[in-house]
Enzyme design. Structure first.
Site, PDB file in Angstrom:
ATOM      1  N   GLY A   7      82.493 -36.515 -37.699  1.00 16.41           N
ATOM      2  CA  GLY A   7      83.309 -35.581 -36.928  1.00 16.41           C
ATOM      3  C   GLY A   7      82.691 -35.351 -35.558  1.00 16.41           C
ATOM      4  O   GLY A   7      81.960 -34.384 -35.345  1.00 16.41           O
ATOM      5  N   ALA A   8      82.954 -36.285 -34.650  1.00 18.09           N
ATOM      6  CA  ALA A   8      82.321 -36.210 -33.321  1.00 18.09           C
ATOM      7  C   ALA A   8      83.222 -35.426 -32.364  1.00 18.09           C
ATOM      8  O   ALA A   8      83.617 -35.912 -31.304  1.00 18.09           O
ATOM      9  CB  ALA A   8      82.055 -37.623 -32.804  1.00 18.09           C
ATOM     10  N   LYS A 201      76.793 -14.688 -39.744  1.00 17.61           N
ATOM     11  CA  LYS A 201      77.708 -15.263 -38.747  1.00 17.61           C
ATOM     12  C   LYS A 201      79.162 -15.044 -39.180  1.00 17.61           C
ATOM     13  O   LYS A 201      80.015 -14.669 -38.378  1.00 17.61           O
ATOM     14  CB  LYS A 201      77.424 -16.758 -38.527  1.00 17.61           C
ATOM     15  CG  LYS A 201      78.423 -17.319 -37.529  1.00 17.61           C
ATOM     16  CD  LYS A 201      78.012 -18.514 -36.767  1.00 17.61           C
ATOM     17  CE  LYS A 201      78.989 -18.660 -35.568  1.00 17.61           C
ATOM     18  NZ  LYS A 201      79.146 -20.032 -35.140  1.00 17.61           N
ATOM     19  N   ASN A 205      82.963 -13.621 -37.441  1.00 16.35           N
ATOM     20  CA  ASN A 205      84.167 -14.398 -37.130  1.00 16.35           C
ATOM     21  C   ASN A 205      85.245 -14.354 -38.213  1.00 16.35           C
ATOM     22  O   ASN A 205      86.362 -14.787 -37.965  1.00 16.35           O
ATOM     23  CB  ASN A 205      83.818 -15.838 -36.691  1.00 16.35           C
ATOM     24  CG  ASN A 205      83.061 -16.618 -37.728  1.00 16.35           C
ATOM     25  OD1 ASN A 205      83.084 -16.276 -38.901  1.00 16.35           O
ATOM     26  ND2 ASN A 205      82.374 -17.661 -37.294  1.00 16.35           N
ATOM     27  N   SER A 270      87.751 -19.622 -31.469  1.00 15.78           N
ATOM     28  CA  SER A 270      88.053 -21.023 -31.766  1.00 15.78           C
ATOM     29  C   SER A 270      89.332 -21.132 -32.595  1.00 15.78           C
ATOM     30  O   SER A 270      90.089 -22.092 -32.458  1.00 15.78           O
ATOM     31  CB  SER A 270      86.876 -21.678 -32.482  1.00 15.78           C
ATOM     32  OG  SER A 270      86.560 -20.967 -33.655  1.00 15.78           O
ATOM     33  N   GLU A 282      91.080 -22.755 -39.771  1.00 11.13           N
ATOM     34  CA  GLU A 282      89.984 -22.804 -40.750  1.00 11.13           C
ATOM     35  C   GLU A 282      89.954 -21.509 -41.577  1.00 11.13           C
ATOM     36  O   GLU A 282      88.915 -20.862 -41.689  1.00 11.13           O
ATOM     37  CB  GLU A 282      88.668 -22.966 -39.968  1.00 11.13           C
ATOM     38  CG  GLU A 282      87.708 -23.947 -40.525  1.00 11.13           C
ATOM     39  CD  GLU A 282      86.505 -24.170 -39.613  1.00 11.13           C
ATOM     40  OE1 GLU A 282      86.368 -23.494 -38.573  1.00 11.13           O
ATOM     41  OE2 GLU A 282      85.681 -25.027 -39.964  1.00 11.13           O
TER      42      GLU A 282
HETATM   43  N1  LIG Z   1      83.288 -25.347 -31.363  1.00 11.41           N
HETATM   44  C1  LIG Z   1      82.375 -24.376 -31.468  1.00 11.41           C
HETATM   45  O1  LIG Z   1      81.961 -23.763 -30.464  1.00 11.41           O
HETATM   46  C2  LIG Z   1      81.784 -24.039 -32.789  1.00 11.41           C
HETATM   47  C3  LIG Z   1      82.293 -24.565 -33.958  1.00 11.41           C
HETATM   48  N2  LIG Z   1      81.676 -24.275 -35.154  1.00 11.41           N
HETATM   49  C4  LIG Z   1      82.155 -24.858 -36.394  1.00 11.41           C
HETATM   50  O2  LIG Z   1      81.794 -26.243 -36.383  1.00 11.41           O
HETATM   51  C5  LIG Z   1      82.742 -26.995 -37.158  1.00 11.41           C
HETATM   52  C6  LIG Z   1      83.299 -28.107 -36.275  1.00 11.41           C
HETATM   53  O3  LIG Z   1      84.040 -27.465 -35.253  1.00 11.41           O
HETATM   54  P1  LIG Z   1      84.424 -28.162 -33.877  1.00 11.41           P
HETATM   55  O4  LIG Z   1      83.384 -29.131 -33.470  1.00 11.41           O
HETATM   56  O5  LIG Z   1      84.789 -27.079 -32.951  1.00 11.41           O
HETATM   57  O6  LIG Z   1      85.733 -28.961 -34.322  1.00 11.41           O
HETATM   58  P2  LIG Z   1      86.479 -30.137 -33.556  1.00 11.41           P
HETATM   59  O7  LIG Z   1      87.893 -30.067 -34.004  1.00 11.41           O
HETATM   60  O8  LIG Z   1      86.165 -30.114 -32.104  1.00 11.41           O
HETATM   61  O9  LIG Z   1      85.777 -31.437 -34.136  1.00 11.41           O
HETATM   62  C7  LIG Z   1      86.010 -31.909 -35.420  1.00 11.41           C
HETATM   63  C8  LIG Z   1      86.042 -33.414 -35.344  1.00 11.41           C
HETATM   64  O10 LIG Z   1      86.171 -33.929 -36.655  1.00 11.41           O
HETATM   65  C9  LIG Z   1      87.047 -35.036 -36.573  1.00 11.41           C
HETATM   66  N3  LIG Z   1      87.600 -35.376 -37.868  1.00 11.41           N
HETATM   67  C10 LIG Z   1      88.360 -34.626 -38.700  1.00 11.41           C
HETATM   68  N4  LIG Z   1      88.715 -35.340 -39.770  1.00 11.41           N
HETATM   69  C11 LIG Z   1      88.169 -36.582 -39.617  1.00 11.41           C
HETATM   70  C12 LIG Z   1      88.209 -37.769 -40.378  1.00 11.41           C
HETATM   71  N5  LIG Z   1      88.891 -37.854 -41.520  1.00 11.41           N
HETATM   72  N6  LIG Z   1      87.559 -38.852 -39.918  1.00 11.41           N
HETATM   73  C13 LIG Z   1      86.889 -38.805 -38.741  1.00 11.41           C
HETATM   74  N7  LIG Z   1      86.817 -37.708 -37.958  1.00 11.41           N
HETATM   75  C14 LIG Z   1      87.461 -36.603 -38.402  1.00 11.41           C
HETATM   76  C15 LIG Z   1      88.097 -34.575 -35.608  1.00 11.41           C
HETATM   77  O11 LIG Z   1      88.856 -35.660 -35.173  1.00 11.41           O
HETATM   78  P3  LIG Z   1      90.363 -35.462 -34.604  1.00 11.41           P
HETATM   79  O12 LIG Z   1      90.176 -34.919 -33.217  1.00 11.41           O
HETATM   80  O13 LIG Z   1      90.924 -36.824 -34.667  1.00 11.41           O
HETATM   81  O14 LIG Z   1      91.042 -34.472 -35.527  1.00 11.41           O
HETATM   82  C16 LIG Z   1      87.221 -33.950 -34.527  1.00 11.41           C
HETATM   83  O15 LIG Z   1      86.755 -34.930 -33.636  1.00 11.41           O
HETATM   84  C17 LIG Z   1      83.788 -25.989 -37.620  1.00 11.41           C
HETATM   85  O16 LIG Z   1      83.450 -25.510 -38.895  1.00 11.41           O
HETATM   86  C18 LIG Z   1      83.660 -24.849 -36.585  1.00 11.41           C
HETATM   87  O17 LIG Z   1      84.105 -23.599 -37.074  1.00 11.41           O
HETATM   88  C19 LIG Z   1      80.544 -23.517 -35.217  1.00 11.41           C
HETATM   89  C20 LIG Z   1      80.024 -22.972 -34.089  1.00 11.41           C
HETATM   90  C21 LIG Z   1      80.611 -23.153 -32.789  1.00 11.41           C
HETATM   91  C1  LIG Z   2      82.773 -16.463 -30.980  1.00 15.59           C
HETATM   92  C2  LIG Z   2      83.128 -16.127 -32.411  1.00 15.59           C
HETATM   93  C3  LIG Z   2      81.992 -15.344 -33.053  1.00 15.59           C
HETATM   94  C4  LIG Z   2      84.356 -15.223 -32.413  1.00 15.59           C
HETATM   95  O1  LIG Z   2      84.658 -14.707 -33.640  1.00 15.59           O
HETATM   96  C5  LIG Z   2      83.363 -17.402 -33.175  1.00 15.59           C
HETATM   97  O2  LIG Z   2      82.598 -17.722 -34.036  1.00 15.59           O
HETATM   98  C6  LIG Z   2      84.516 -18.288 -32.924  1.00 15.59           C
HETATM   99  O3  LIG Z   2      85.238 -18.152 -31.946  1.00 15.59           O
HETATM  100  O4  LIG Z   2      84.698 -19.182 -33.765  1.00 15.59           O
END
Ligand SMILES: NC(=O)C1=CN([C@@H]2O[C@H](COP(=O)(O)OP(=O)(O)OC[C@H]3O[C@@H](n4cnc5c(N)ncnc54)[C@H](OP(=O)(O)O)[C@@H]3O)[C@@H](O)[C@H]2O)C=CC1
Ligand SMILES: CC(C)(CO)C(=O)C(=O)O
Length: 324
Positions: A7-8, A201, A205, A270, A282
């Site tokens: 999941g990049a 955390k 959220n 988010s 989510e």
């Molecule tokens: N963003 C943030 O600031 C923060 C996020 N988080 C948590 O981190 C986690 C990831 O979030 P985030 O990075 O924002 O999410 P994103 O949606 O930016 O990234 C998730 C990635 O996973 C890929 N993906 C999903 N299914 C597959 C699959 N079957 N095969 C390959 N790739 C796949 C998606 O691809 P595609 O685009 O094709 O769907 C996407 O590139 C979540 O739990 C979020 O709540 C925690 C702290 C901060």
């Molecule tokens: C910044 C914060 C804590 C807001 O609930 C968060 O975790 C999000 O947006 O996913």
């Protein structure tokens, strides 16, 4: 150490890109436009790029890795996890960089729910089977990231990661992974109570995110409404009571926690960003899981359930959550 990021997206892109910049061989399991971008130009985080060790949509092409960072949204995992088994060897360390209550949460946690797997996040136990909790090093991500475009991650705030063994015990692998992540420029704490860090955390959220998705309001508007603010604190009080029962007590008051969020100003959570982009929310890892834990402990959760029911219905109406 060979690392694979599953999941990049925003978080996976920042973790993978920073590690690759530090010279770590980092491969990616990706799909669609992200897969194409990683194949063409490698990792790109902020304005810095680095080659990807290998990139594929098929884990069989990538094979076993020393560390697998799982950074998909949690609702993808029940379907995706079985396809990840080629990445996992007997000594692979799985580092889940996810928000909410993860599948491994009750592994070696002790207490009344020791070993419980939640229906909310692992309904068919596919995640637990494919990513065995015994191979998991817990992780909490305290940073904010977003994608400028597929394959281009931006770190927008923070750089802190907390990792820890689900059992709380010190371990050689936790030390190794901490050093690895530090090499990518992250501030890393090794916790002896990682479930507490997860719960803390979540405490912030699990209210702001669904309410923002429900109302389309930024955080300032949510907290400025006295009735919504009071509701949030009732939900937090219920979640804190559950935390205390399962061994994840929270020392802060709800008022102080809400004041911290208020200082962040008019931001979109988010979950609101996902809802506005028409992406599934989510909800299960953040709210359904907490409601389920309450039910398993026979603790009434009327405010959590009201939040869950309303957000779930609104999300279903907009195609952002599966129908029953
Ligand atoms: N963003 C943030 O600031 C923060 C996020 N988080 C948590 O981190 C986690 C990831 O979030 P985030 O990075 O924002 O999410 P994103 O949606 O930016 O990234 C998730 C990635 O996973 C890929 N993906 C999903 N299914 C597959 C699959 N079957 N095969 C390959 N790739 C796949 C998606 O691809 P595609 O685009 O094709 O769907 C996407 O590139 C979540 O739990 C979020 O709540 C925690 C702290 C901060
Ligand atoms: C910044 C914060 C804590 C807001 O609930 C968060 O975790 C999000 O947006 O996913």
């Amino acid at each position: 150490m060979r690392v694979c990021v599953v999941g990049a997206g925003a978080v996976g892109g920042v973790l993978g890109g920073r590690l690759a910049r530090a010279g770590v061989p980092v491969s990616a399991l990706a799909r669609g436009a992200t897969l194409d971008a990683l194949r063409t130009r490698g990792w790109l985080v902020d304005s810095e790029s680095a080659p990807a060790a290998a990139v594929s949509a098929d884990a069989a092409d990538l094979g076993p890795h020393d560390v697998v960072i799982v950074a998909v949204k949690s609702h993808h995992l029940p379907v995706l996890a079985p396809a990840l088994t080629p990445l996992i060897g007997p000594s692979t360390v799985v580092v889940p960089a996810l928000n909410g209550v993860p599948w491994w949460f009750f592994h070696e946690f002790g207490g009344a729910l020791e070993g419980t797997v939640l229906d909310a996040t692992d309904p068919d136990r596919t995640v637990t089977a494919a990513l065995p909790p015994s191979q998991v090093l817990g992780c909490v991500v305290h940073l904010a990231a977003r994608q400028a475009e597929p394959g281009h991650a931006l770190l927008t705030a923070g750089d802190e990661l907390i990792i820890g063994e689900p059992s709380g015990a010190p371990s050689e692998r936790a030390g190794r992974v901490a050093e690895l992540l530090r090499s990518g420029g992250f501030r890393v704490t090794v916790s002896d109570a990682i479930q507490r860090d997860v719960w803390f955390k979540l405490w912030g959220n699990m209210t702001m995110n669904p309410i923002s998705a429900l109302t389309s309001a930024t955080a300032d508007l949510i907290l400025d409404d006295p009735l919504v603010n009071a509701f949030i604190q009732r939900v937090m009080t219920e979640a804190a009571a559950i935390g205390a029962l399962i061994g994840a007590p929270i020392a802060q008051s709800t008022e102080d926690r809400v004041a911290v969020t208020r200082r962040l100003g008019a931001f979109k959570t988010s979950m609101l960003q996902d809802a506005e982009a028409g992406r599934p929310i989510e909800l299960d890892a953040l709210v359904t899981a907490v409601s389920e834990i309450g039910a398993r402990l026979a603790v009434p959760t009327p405010n959590i359930d009201a939040l869950l029911g309303l957000t779930r219905l609104a999300a279903r109406r907009r195609g952002l959550y599966p129908t029953a």
